[in-house]
Scaffold this motif. Structure first.
Motif, PDB file in Angstrom:
ATOM      1  N   ALA A  50       8.517 -12.086  -0.093  1.00 39.60           N
ATOM      2  CA  ALA A  50       7.682 -11.065   0.536  1.00 39.60           C
ATOM      3  C   ALA A  50       7.296 -10.033  -0.519  1.00 39.60           C
ATOM      4  O   ALA A  50       8.152  -9.569  -1.271  1.00 39.60           O
ATOM      5  CB  ALA A  50       8.444 -10.382   1.666  1.00 39.60           C
ATOM      6  N   GLU A  51       6.037  -9.697  -0.558  1.00 38.93           N
ATOM      7  CA  GLU A  51       5.603  -8.680  -1.511  1.00 38.93           C
ATOM      8  C   GLU A  51       5.901  -7.286  -0.989  1.00 38.93           C
ATOM      9  O   GLU A  51       5.906  -7.046   0.216  1.00 38.93           O
ATOM     10  CB  GLU A  51       4.087  -8.780  -1.742  1.00 38.93           C
ATOM     11  CG  GLU A  51       3.677  -9.913  -2.626  1.00 38.93           C
ATOM     12  CD  GLU A  51       2.178  -9.868  -2.907  1.00 38.93           C
ATOM     13  OE1 GLU A  51       1.403  -9.473  -2.022  1.00 38.93           O
ATOM     14  OE2 GLU A  51       1.802 -10.251  -4.023  1.00 38.93           O
ATOM     15  N   THR A  52       6.134  -6.399  -1.918  1.00 43.84           N
ATOM     16  CA  THR A  52       6.164  -4.968  -1.616  1.00 43.84           C
ATOM     17  C   THR A  52       4.833  -4.362  -2.022  1.00 43.84           C
ATOM     18  O   THR A  52       4.262  -4.734  -3.053  1.00 43.84           O
ATOM     19  CB  THR A  52       7.327  -4.286  -2.364  1.00 43.84           C
ATOM     20  OG1 THR A  52       8.506  -4.388  -1.563  1.00 43.84           O
ATOM     21  CG2 THR A  52       7.051  -2.815  -2.637  1.00 43.84           C
ATOM     22  N   VAL A  53       4.333  -3.460  -1.197  1.00 41.29           N
ATOM     23  CA  VAL A  53       3.108  -2.729  -1.502  1.00 41.29           C
ATOM     24  C   VAL A  53       3.450  -1.249  -1.659  1.00 41.29           C
ATOM     25  O   VAL A  53       4.044  -0.651  -0.761  1.00 41.29           O
ATOM     26  CB  VAL A  53       2.058  -2.893  -0.378  1.00 41.29           C
ATOM     27  CG1 VAL A  53       0.805  -2.070  -0.689  1.00 41.29           C
ATOM     28  CG2 VAL A  53       1.712  -4.361  -0.180  1.00 41.29           C
ATOM     29  N   LEU A  54       3.112  -0.699  -2.807  1.00 38.86           N
ATOM     30  CA  LEU A  54       3.230   0.741  -3.010  1.00 38.86           C
ATOM     31  C   LEU A  54       1.873   1.371  -2.698  1.00 38.86           C
ATOM     32  O   LEU A  54       0.841   0.861  -3.153  1.00 38.86           O
ATOM     33  CB  LEU A  54       3.629   1.073  -4.453  1.00 38.86           C
ATOM     34  CG  LEU A  54       4.919   0.454  -4.984  1.00 38.86           C
ATOM     35  CD1 LEU A  54       5.177   0.935  -6.415  1.00 38.86           C
ATOM     36  CD2 LEU A  54       6.106   0.791  -4.089  1.00 38.86           C
ATOM     37  N   PHE A  55       1.887   2.437  -1.923  1.00 40.30           N
ATOM     38  CA  PHE A  55       0.612   3.079  -1.583  1.00 40.30           C
ATOM     39  C   PHE A  55       0.805   4.584  -1.515  1.00 40.30           C
ATOM     40  O   PHE A  55       1.936   5.076  -1.512  1.00 40.30           O
ATOM     41  CB  PHE A  55       0.061   2.536  -0.251  1.00 40.30           C
ATOM     42  CG  PHE A  55       0.841   2.978   0.969  1.00 40.30           C
ATOM     43  CD1 PHE A  55       2.030   2.358   1.333  1.00 40.30           C
ATOM     44  CD2 PHE A  55       0.383   4.033   1.758  1.00 40.30           C
ATOM     45  CE1 PHE A  55       2.747   2.768   2.459  1.00 40.30           C
ATOM     46  CE2 PHE A  55       1.092   4.452   2.881  1.00 40.30           C
ATOM     47  CZ  PHE A  55       2.279   3.815   3.230  1.00 40.30           C
ATOM     48  N   THR A  56      -0.308   5.279  -1.460  1.00 35.27           N
ATOM     49  CA  THR A  56      -0.252   6.707  -1.200  1.00 35.27           C
ATOM     50  C   THR A  56      -1.143   7.024  -0.010  1.00 35.27           C
ATOM     51  O   THR A  56      -2.239   6.470   0.121  1.00 35.27           O
ATOM     52  CB  THR A  56      -0.740   7.532  -2.415  1.00 35.27           C
ATOM     53  OG1 THR A  56      -1.903   6.912  -2.964  1.00 35.27           O
ATOM     54  CG2 THR A  56       0.319   7.595  -3.502  1.00 35.27           C
ATOM     55  N   ASN A  57      -0.639   7.855   0.852  1.00 33.02           N
ATOM     56  CA  ASN A  57      -1.369   8.410   2.002  1.00 33.02           C
ATOM     57  C   ASN A  57      -1.594   7.433   3.145  1.00 33.02           C
ATOM     58  O   ASN A  57      -1.159   7.655   4.248  1.00 33.02           O
ATOM     59  CB  ASN A  57      -2.703   9.017   1.577  1.00 33.02           C
ATOM     60  CG  ASN A  57      -2.519  10.129   0.572  1.00 33.02           C
ATOM     61  OD1 ASN A  57      -1.502  10.814   0.594  1.00 33.02           O
ATOM     62  ND2 ASN A  57      -3.467  10.294  -0.315  1.00 33.02           N
ATOM     63  N   GLN A  58      -2.335   6.372   2.902  1.00 32.75           N
ATOM     64  CA  GLN A  58      -2.557   5.412   3.975  1.00 32.75           C
ATOM     65  C   GLN A  58      -2.844   4.051   3.394  1.00 32.75           C
ATOM     66  O   GLN A  58      -3.223   3.921   2.229  1.00 32.75           O
ATOM     67  CB  GLN A  58      -3.682   5.858   4.890  1.00 32.75           C
ATOM     68  CG  GLN A  58      -5.022   5.947   4.176  1.00 32.75           C
ATOM     69  CD  GLN A  58      -6.148   6.304   5.132  1.00 32.75           C
ATOM     70  OE1 GLN A  58      -6.039   6.115   6.333  1.00 32.75           O
ATOM     71  NE2 GLN A  58      -7.232   6.814   4.594  1.00 32.75           N
ATOM     72  N   VAL A  59      -2.674   3.053   4.245  1.00 33.96           N
ATOM     73  CA  VAL A  59      -2.800   1.687   3.744  1.00 33.96           C
ATOM     74  C   VAL A  59      -3.258   0.772   4.879  1.00 33.96           C
ATOM     75  O   VAL A  59      -2.957   1.008   6.050  1.00 33.96           O
ATOM     76  CB  VAL A  59      -1.441   1.213   3.160  1.00 33.96           C
ATOM     77  CG1 VAL A  59      -0.375   1.091   4.235  1.00 33.96           C
ATOM     78  CG2 VAL A  59      -1.578  -0.067   2.363  1.00 33.96           C
ATOM     79  N   GLN A  60      -4.031  -0.220   4.499  1.00 37.13           N
ATOM     80  CA  GLN A  60      -4.446  -1.245   5.462  1.00 37.13           C
ATOM     81  C   GLN A  60      -3.450  -2.398   5.427  1.00 37.13           C
ATOM     82  O   GLN A  60      -3.091  -2.869   4.353  1.00 37.13           O
ATOM     83  CB  GLN A  60      -5.836  -1.789   5.092  1.00 37.13           C
ATOM     84  CG  GLN A  60      -6.946  -0.767   5.140  1.00 37.13           C
ATOM     85  CD  GLN A  60      -7.321  -0.391   6.559  1.00 37.13           C
ATOM     86  OE1 GLN A  60      -6.980  -1.097   7.510  1.00 37.13           O
ATOM     87  NE2 GLN A  60      -8.008   0.725   6.702  1.00 37.13           N
ATOM     88  N   THR A  61      -3.040  -2.830   6.608  1.00 40.44           N
ATOM     89  CA  THR A  61      -2.107  -3.950   6.678  1.00 40.44           C
ATOM     90  C   THR A  61      -2.579  -4.915   7.763  1.00 40.44           C
ATOM     91  O   THR A  61      -3.465  -4.576   8.548  1.00 40.44           O
ATOM     92  CB  THR A  61      -0.685  -3.480   7.058  1.00 40.44           C
ATOM     93  OG1 THR A  61      -0.616  -3.306   8.483  1.00 40.44           O
ATOM     94  CG2 THR A  61      -0.328  -2.161   6.381  1.00 40.44           C
TER      95      THR A  61
END
Ligand SMILES: [Zn+2]
Length: 293
Positions: free
Chosen positions: A111-122
């Motif tokens: 499973a990948e990890t996603v680093l984001f700031t503020n908001q993210v589309q999933t």
């Protein structure tokens, strides 16, 4: 927590989307841009009570996407930088579960990890940082705004530190394990209350985090033949337990509302979260994580 300075980090396990716009969904009117399908948040907090800290998710100087690919090459980088430490912990956690599934004649799917700031589309919809770290079963990814780790201390009163962060990562990967084993589906609509399926699922994820912690310094990486994490101290484990307590439903409710209401629990009490992490950590055996009884 110390990493093997010489170890190669595998940044292909982490997508760095920090500083990228979340895309189509705007943060409007203080509302949290999240739909209901993300089922595995760390926190049992009603997102609407958190408000939105626009920009609060990121920390200064941490803005461009793809940084981990440029900067996180070796274990020595993980010993120095928080984002590289995330890569290393994700590598360690997945290396352990890979070997554990193999040992049990199962097939681990990364499973990948996603680093984001503020908001993210999933695949579970758009999410803002305000919901805290989460796992989306629809796309099998774990999502983190590193700003949460500041909140873990400033808002939730945890001592924080590298292993507190590692505990949170391992908890989210615990949900991935539950997705692979089918345990997640069994919860159905039983999502609230001290005896709910949701609480059992969350406590099991804490237990799985403990199982990884037990194995972290014992499981060699295929590439080096040595564990990526070379030391975990009692103080590290204490920091993990402290973080687990800080995100207990009773602690959060007491702090936010001045009272505790077990009927709306989703993650379990501070004591339960510590107890289940400890069960995993002491035994190193995922079979002992039978919170569903
Ligand atoms: Zn969770």
């Amino acid at each position: 927590m110390q990493f093997d300075d010489q170890a190669d980090l595998d940044t292909s396990q982490v997508q760095d989307r920090r500083g990228m716009s979340g895309g189509k969904v705007a943060l409007g009117g203080g509302a949290v841009g999240i739909v209901g399908l993300i089922i595995a948040l760390l926190l049992g907090v009603d997102p609407s009570t958190l408000g939105v800290s626009d920009g609060g998710g990121g920390t200064a100087g941490q803005t461009s996407a793809g940084q981990v690919q440029d900067s996180c090459k070796k274990g020595s980088d993980a010993n120095q930088r928080q984002d590289c430490r995330m890569v290393a912990v994700v590598n360690s956690v997945q290396n352990f579960w890979q070997s554990e599934f193999t040992r049990r004649a199962g097939a681990y799917q990364p499973a990948e990890t996603v680093l984001f700031t503020n908001q993210v589309q999933t695949a579970c919809g758009a999410a803002s940082s305000a919901v805290g770290p989460f796992y989306c079963p629809g796309d099998r990814k774990a999502y983190f705004d590193l700003g949460f780790f500041n909140e873990l201390s400033s808002r939730f009163g945890a001592k924080g530190g590298p292993f507190a962060e590692a505990y949170v990562v391992a908890h989210e990967y615990g949900h991935h394990i539950q997705n692979l084993t089918g345990q997640m589906k069994k919860v159905g609509q039983d999502r609230q209350g001290a005896n709910s399926g949701s609480v059992k699922l969350e406590l099991q994820a804490d237990c799985y985090a403990g199982v990884w912690a037990y194995a972290a310094t014992r499981t060699p990486q295929a590439s080096t033949g040595r564990p990526l994490i070379t030391s975990l101290t009692d103080a590290d484990i204490a920091a993990g337990l402290d973080a687990a307590a800080a995100v207990g439903d009773d602690r959060i409710q007491q702090q936010a509302q001045g009272r505790v209401n077990p009927e709306s629990w989703t993650h379990g009490s501070s004591a339960q979260r510590q107890q289940w992490f400890t069960t995993g950590y002491r035994t190193g055996d995922m079979a002992r994580c039978d919170t569903f009884g």
